[in-house]
Design a protein around this motif. Structure first.
Motif, short mmCIF file in Angstrom:
data_model
loop_
_atom_site.label_atom_id
_atom_site.label_comp_id
_atom_site.label_asym_id
_atom_site.label_seq_id
_atom_site.Cartn_x
_atom_site.Cartn_y
_atom_site.Cartn_z
N ASN A 1 -37.67 -14.78 -33.24
CA ASN A 1 -36.99 -16.00 -33.68
C ASN A 1 -37.57 -17.26 -33.06
OD1 ASN A 1 -34.98 -14.68 -35.28
ND2 ASN A 1 -33.95 -14.05 -33.38
N SER A 2 -38.53 -17.10 -32.15
CA SER A 2 -39.13 -18.26 -31.49
C SER A 2 -40.55 -17.93 -31.08
CB SER A 2 -38.31 -18.65 -30.26
OG SER A 2 -38.43 -17.65 -29.25
N PRO A 3 -41.39 -18.95 -30.85
CA PRO A 3 -42.76 -18.70 -30.36
C PRO A 3 -42.76 -17.95 -29.04
CG PRO A 3 -42.55 -20.96 -31.14
CD PRO A 3 -41.17 -20.39 -31.15
N ALA A 4 -41.77 -18.21 -28.16
CA ALA A 4 -41.71 -17.52 -26.87
C ALA A 4 -41.50 -16.03 -27.05
CB ALA A 4 -40.59 -18.12 -26.02
N GLU A 5 -40.57 -15.65 -27.94
CA GLU A 5 -40.32 -14.23 -28.20
C GLU A 5 -41.56 -13.54 -28.75
OE1 GLU A 5 -36.96 -13.30 -30.59
OE2 GLU A 5 -35.53 -14.33 -29.31
N LYS A 6 -42.25 -14.22 -29.65
CA LYS A 6 -43.46 -13.62 -30.24
C LYS A 6 -44.57 -13.49 -29.21
CE LYS A 6 -46.38 -13.81 -34.34
NZ LYS A 6 -46.63 -14.46 -35.64
N LEU A 7 -44.73 -14.52 -28.38
CA LEU A 7 -45.75 -14.49 -27.33
C LEU A 7 -45.50 -13.32 -26.38
CD1 LEU A 7 -48.06 -15.73 -25.56
CD2 LEU A 7 -46.27 -17.07 -24.42
N LEU B 1 -48.69 -22.94 -23.18
CA LEU B 1 -47.57 -22.26 -22.54
C LEU B 1 -46.29 -23.07 -22.71
CD1 LEU B 1 -46.75 -19.85 -20.71
CD2 LEU B 1 -47.17 -21.34 -18.75
N CYS B 2 -46.39 -24.39 -22.51
CA CYS B 2 -45.22 -25.27 -22.67
C CYS B 2 -44.73 -25.26 -24.11
CB CYS B 2 -45.58 -26.70 -22.24
SG CYS B 2 -45.86 -26.88 -20.47
N ARG B 3 -45.65 -25.29 -25.05
CA ARG B 3 -45.26 -25.29 -26.46
C ARG B 3 -44.55 -23.99 -26.82
NH1 ARG B 3 -49.69 -26.69 -28.20
NH2 ARG B 3 -50.61 -24.70 -28.76
N ASN B 4 -45.05 -22.87 -26.34
CA ASN B 4 -44.44 -21.58 -26.65
C ASN B 4 -43.04 -21.45 -26.06
OD1 ASN B 4 -46.17 -19.31 -28.08
ND2 ASN B 4 -47.60 -20.59 -26.95
N PHE B 5 -42.83 -22.03 -24.88
CA PHE B 5 -41.52 -21.93 -24.25
C PHE B 5 -40.67 -23.18 -24.48
CE2 PHE B 5 -43.71 -18.56 -21.88
CZ PHE B 5 -42.75 -17.57 -21.98
#
Length: 450
Positions: free
Chosen positions: A371-377, A136-140
């Protein structure tokens, strides 16, 4: 709104895991640690733990503006049990309520302080973001744990080693701080993109968050609620996907995967309103019917991989031969192509509606061009989690705190799922509250007569 986080660390003493430390992070960058009284722990562990939670509860009640919503990344079982148990022991039990799922896991715990405006809600962040905290931390894009768990932290000698104790304190704060940082980043994204607060008490899972987004930005039609009898009939055909496997061998093979299969299915026409109930469908052709029906099915016995599921002895199987079951018309139309013989018996015809297409296309595009792991998640979560909410079970769990002396009298007239002992005086009863009370009373009267 402000959100805060909490984490509990335990230690095994006499074969039992006992809470020895509570950490909390709040107000974006502040944090606090509550450590058990070591001397009291050696002589009276129960009293030491109660004092620990009392100190924590007093702090968050005093600073209530920052603790309206407290996220815990393991509320479901481990941490939730401790929070609920000691809330019920320390604060008036009548001000404490919970939402619990059918697996006895805590979804939400709420406390209201009488004669004040204080209301605190604990929620499980894992239900909303079902990832390990590190992921979770890595994605955000926030820092996760900077140190790993040391097995020596689980030994009471920890309190006699100043250097080790300081490392333990540092370790204990990490989860709360990193979780708060990740959730604050998530909060910012949901605020900007959807004007939604993840601390909202109605949001307790990815599905409820998805529904909130869907209702606020994509829902264009009223969705009717099915009556109990109709819902029960249709739910018999809600069997899930196939998990069978077949041993095979081949050369020069190609592997194919369907991209976003569930979202693709959501773009198909959906059943909306009941047009008609058929008691007899002997004159109705499947090709002209859209809805759910009870049907006699005959699958060719030489079909190598049967396609249509059937619930048998509480297991989902894919049989050949003849049987009777409830199915969605479009599923039956597909298996007809493989030789299935279908005789319609009775059912419900529905109108068609394009309900989810805009929602799916929005998040599919977000996922594709993230554009980011958070957006994809976030896009992937909401693509896959909305539909399941509409198929959720209707079993509701109610919790009531009851004095132990009244337990037998109270449960004799109710359907009890479970009993959680809080202490020698109070227990929490988990009731299934959508059971017909008249039936319960009749059953009890029969038992009394016998």
């Amino acid at each position: 709104n402000y959100i805060s986080t909490m984490d509990i660390e335990t230690m095994e003493i006499n074969g039992i895991q006992i809470p020895i430390c509570i950490s909390t992070a709040y107000n974006e960058s502040e944090s606090k640690l509550f450590l058990i009284d070591y001397k009291l722990l050696k002589t009276n562990p129960d009293k030491a733990v109660i004092n620990l939670f009392t100190e924590y509860f007093n702090f968050i009640i005093k600073n209530g503006n920052y603790f309206k919503t407290v996220f815990v990344h393991n509320l479901g079982s481990f941490d939730g049990y401790f929070i609920y148990k000691y809330l019920s022991q320390i604060l008036p039990p009548e001000g404490i309520s919970t939402i619990i799922d059918s697996h006895n896991k805590f979804i939400q715990i709420t406390v209201k302080i009488k004669d004040s405006n204080v209301k605190i809600v604990w929620k499980d962040s894992y239900r909303i973001f079902p990832l390990k905290l590190e992921d979770l931390c890595r994605n955000f894009n926030v820092e996760g744990k900077s140190s790993k768990y040391n097995l020596e932290f689980n030994n009471i000698d920890l309190f006699n080693n100043k250097e080790l104790l300081e490392k333990f304190k540092e370790y204990s704060l990490q989860d709360s701080i990193s979780l708060l940082n990740a959730l604050n980043n998530a909060q910012e994204i949901y605020n900007l993109d959807f004007r939604i607060d993840i601390g909202d008490s109605t949001i307790v899972s990815t599905s409820t968050l998805s529904l909130k987004i869907f209702r606020k930005h994509f829902l264009k039609h009223n969705i009717p609620i099915l009556k109990g009898w109709t819902d029960n009939f249709i739910r018999k055909g809600y069997l899930g996907g196939a998990t069978d496997y077949y041993k095979a061998y081949g050369k020069n093979l190609y592997y194919y995967d369907v991209n976003s299969l569930y979202p693709l299915a959501m773009c198909k026409p959906m059943p909306h309103e009941i047009i008609r109930e058929y008691k007899d469908m002997s004159t109705i052709k499947l090709e002209n019917f859209f809805g759910f029906c009870l049907a006699e099915i005959e699958c060719p016995k030489d079909l190598v991989i049967p396609l249509l599921p059937y619930k048998y002895q509480n297991k989902t199987i894919f049989p050949t031969g003849k049987w009777i079951g409830v199915y969605f018309s479009e599923e039956l139309k597909e298996v007809e192509k493989y030789g299935y013989q279908i005789t319609l018996i009775r059912g419900y015809e529905f109108s068609k509606i394009d309900l989810f297409k805009d929602y799916v296309e929005h998040f599919y595009k977000k996922k594709k061009y993230a554009n980011s792991p958070a957006e994809k998640l976030i896009a992937k979560m909401h693509l896959n989690q909305l539909y399941g909410y509409f198929g959720r079970k209707h079993e509701l769990i109610e919790t009531i705190n009851i004095p132990n002396k009244d337990l037998i009298k109270y449960v004799s007239t109710r359907v009890v799922k479970n009993i959680i002992e809080i202490n020698s005086e109070i227990s929490t009863i988990l009731l299934i509250n959508n059971i017909n009370q008249d039936i319960v009373n009749k059953l009890n009267s029969c038992l009394e007569i016998n």
